[in-house]
Design a protein around this motif. Structure first.
Motif, short mmCIF file in Angstrom:
data_model
loop_
_atom_site.label_atom_id
_atom_site.label_comp_id
_atom_site.label_asym_id
_atom_site.label_seq_id
_atom_site.Cartn_x
_atom_site.Cartn_y
_atom_site.Cartn_z
N PHE A 89 175.60 122.29 77.16
CA PHE A 89 175.08 122.58 75.77
C PHE A 89 175.09 120.83 76.06
CE2 PHE A 89 174.30 121.22 71.82
CZ PHE A 89 173.01 121.02 71.49
N GLU A 108 171.05 122.09 78.62
CA GLU A 108 170.79 123.14 78.66
C GLU A 108 170.61 123.09 77.30
OE1 GLU A 108 169.51 124.62 80.56
OE2 GLU A 108 170.33 124.21 82.32
N SER A 109 168.91 123.21 77.16
CA SER A 109 168.24 123.56 75.51
C SER A 109 169.45 125.24 74.92
CB SER A 109 166.89 123.76 74.90
OG SER A 109 166.39 124.88 76.29
N ARG A 138 166.90 127.13 73.39
CA ARG A 138 166.56 128.32 73.88
C ARG A 138 166.40 128.63 75.10
NH1 ARG A 138 161.86 129.90 71.52
NH2 ARG A 138 161.85 128.40 70.12
N SER A 139 167.43 127.96 76.22
CA SER A 139 167.49 128.16 77.50
C SER A 139 168.68 128.95 77.70
CB SER A 139 167.65 126.97 78.27
OG SER A 139 168.92 125.93 78.55
N ARG A 164 166.06 114.04 68.72
CA ARG A 164 166.70 115.62 69.78
C ARG A 164 165.17 116.74 68.89
NH1 ARG A 164 168.71 120.15 68.65
NH2 ARG A 164 168.96 121.57 70.67
N GLY A 195 162.62 117.56 75.40
CA GLY A 195 163.64 118.76 75.25
C GLY A 195 164.63 118.10 75.99
N SER A 196 164.88 116.91 76.36
CA SER A 196 166.02 116.00 77.09
C SER A 196 167.04 115.37 76.55
CB SER A 196 165.62 115.17 78.49
OG SER A 196 166.43 114.38 78.65
N THR A 197 168.81 115.98 75.79
CA THR A 197 169.18 115.17 75.46
C THR A 197 170.25 114.51 75.83
OG1 THR A 197 170.73 116.92 75.81
CG2 THR A 197 168.80 116.84 73.61
#
Length: 510
Positions: free
Chosen positions: A190, A197-198, A200-201, A322, A328-330
């Motif tokens: 994360f 990764e999100s 959700r993933s 975010r 979805g990119s952080t």
């Protein structure tokens, strides 16, 4: 001749027990027998029995399904009398009691208790009911205060809290190795700078519906805990409770893991008066206990993640951008963010929309600076003595301890920044903490470099062309190489001069 005998009053029986540990229903049945006997004595016809098993009436926010259904049925005219074992079985909330008293006075509701203490059909009974409810409420508040004080004392001593164990820890605070590895993987994936990764993933990977390297699918944690409880009851010769079915992991569960300060060995306590921060922040700020110096109380258990990793996760979760980030990119987008230093104050610069900045000191365009730094570092890597062409292990106890100490100092800076944002400390306190921590970090990093180059440099060490490998490496590896070889300082751009000036970027080799 018509029969003038009045029809019996229709009554409802309400049964409740706060906590049925054995879940055998015997306590409820004892209430039922006495309530039915009273209804028979009164010659009332019982039309419905409502049962709330293991449901508390103390907390007004808790849902009691059978009670709510009984209220609706009464308003619909299904019955005109209520029988319960004791008044506190019906309610512990004075406001709810007043609703039933109004129903007795205005609509003729008959409400009696099997122990004979309450009868709302009389003024004396209503007075007694109010007094009893007030006394019960006061005792409940005193009991709650005693329990809260005991819980806070336990937390201040750094002892593991009671209740459902979190993933990775046993109920006594011991680390469960395979679960702890899952927790570390969640944090690492994360918070990694490149392609994080999100929630959700990560939930899908834990559920086995998505392949992510480093994550092994596992049963849902609540299912595992319910199985453990059932096994304990069997070992004690008791009937096992129903095991919660297994199923997919939810993103909210992953969020709870990332928000839990216990994983960084911070003792927590959540007072009932704590308010959620709103949005994704939840109430984690109020959970962390601190000593007189403002430092977190450390728990008597082993940390699964270090301070820096935990606070980095909070930064990502609290990032307002975010929330609205449709891609979805952080991931970190700037090579020198938090790495390059300000030529005015010496602090680390932050990423800006078009480059780098240090508030009140400098604002610089980023691409030209990054290109220049990349070229200089690549040239340095082309020299034979830039990096030794051998890998040095960094998993020795000494190096691991140094890394942990660095992470703790970085976490201290992040905590101080949060305290400043929340107006807990003033600017001078933030400056003092940051300078002290960064000085210690510099000492520790020098010591770590003497111990080992670090596994993150593996893509660069030992290859035939380190310069080419550096240019093709991930952002994190390139940052590590730069940090290993040099200190990059950005000077204010000369006024009146157009274009990039290499002299405004100072690179000092280590």
């Amino acid at each position: 001749m018509t029969d003038s005998t009045p029809s019996p009053r229709k009554a409802a029986i309400y049964l409740r027990i706060s906590q049925d540990r054995e879940m055998d229903g015997l306590a409820i049945e004892r209430q039922r027998e006495q309530c039915e006997a009273l209804a028979t004595y009164r010659q009332w016809e019982v039309v419905q029995t409502y049962v709330d098993q293991s449901k508390s009436a103390t907390d007004r926010t808790k849902v009691r399904p059978a009670y709510d259904r009984m209220v609706s049925d009464y308003k619909a005219g299904a019955f005109t009398a209520i029988v319960c074992y004791d008044l506190d079985r019906l309610t512990r909330q004075p406001r709810q009691l007043e609703d039933w008293i109004d129903a007795a006075e205005l609509r003729g509701l008959a409400l009696v208790t099997a122990n004979g203490d309450a009868d709302l059909s009389t003024d004396g009974g209503r007075m007694y009911a109010r007094i009893k409810a007030a006394v019960a409420r006061a005792e409940m508040e005193r009991k709650g205060a005693r329990q809260s004080a005991a819980q806070r004392q336990r937390a201040m001593q750094g002892r593991a809290p009671k209740g459902m164990r979190p993933l990775g820890y046993a109920t006594n605070g011991d680390v469960i190795p395979d679960e702890a590895e899952a927790v570390r993987a969640i944090y690492a994936l994360f918070t990694r700078p490149a392609h994080p990764e999100s929630l959700r993933s990560l939930a899908r990977a834990l559920s086995g519906t998505q392949d992510i390297e480093g994550i092994t699918p596992r049963p849902r944690h609540s299912h595992v805990v319910s199985k453990e409880r059932a096994q304990r009851r069997i070992a004690e010769g008791k009937e096992p409770r129903t095991i919660e079915p297994d199923g997919p992991w939810s993103p909210s569960t992953v969020l709870g893991i990332l928000r839990n300060p216990r994983y960084a060995r911070m003792s927590t306590y959540t007072p009932k008066t704590a308010q959620a921060d709103g949005g994704r922040r939840r109430s984690w700020r109020a959970q962390i206990l601190r000593d007189d110096a403002g430092e977190p109380i450390r728990g008597q258990w082993e940390a699964i993640v270090d301070d820096e990793t935990w606070w980095r996760a909070q930064d990502i979760l609290d990032d307002k951008d975010r929330v609205t980030n449709t891609s979805g990119s952080t991931k970190r987008k700037h090579l020198g963010s938090g790495l390059y230093r300000c030529g005015v104050c010496g602090g680390k610069v932050t990423g800006a929309p078009r480059g780098y900045g240090c508030a009140g000191h400098i604002t610089r365009t980023g691409p030209a600076i990054d290109d220049y730094v990349t070229r200089v570092i690549s040239a340095r890597l082309s020299q034979p003595d830039a990096l030794r062409k051998r890998k040095t292990a960094d998993d020795t106890p000494e190096t691991a301890g140094i890394s942990a100490a660095i992470a703790e100092q970085r976490g201290r800076i992040l905590r101080a920044q949060r305290d400043y944002d929340d107006e807990v400390i003033e600017g001078r306190d933030l400056k003092r903490i940051r300078e002290a921590a960064e000085a210690r970090i510099a000492e520790l990093e020098t010591e770590r470099l003497l111990q080992a180059r670090g596994s993150t440099l593996a893509p660069i060490l030992g290859v035939d062309d380190p310069a080419a490998a550096f240019q093709e490496a991930t952002l994190e590896v390139r940052r590590e190489v730069i940090d290993t070889l040099a200190t990059v300082t950005l000077r204010p751009h000369p006024r009146g001069r157009k274009g990039f000036d290499p002299d405004s970027v100072e690179i000092q080799w280590r």
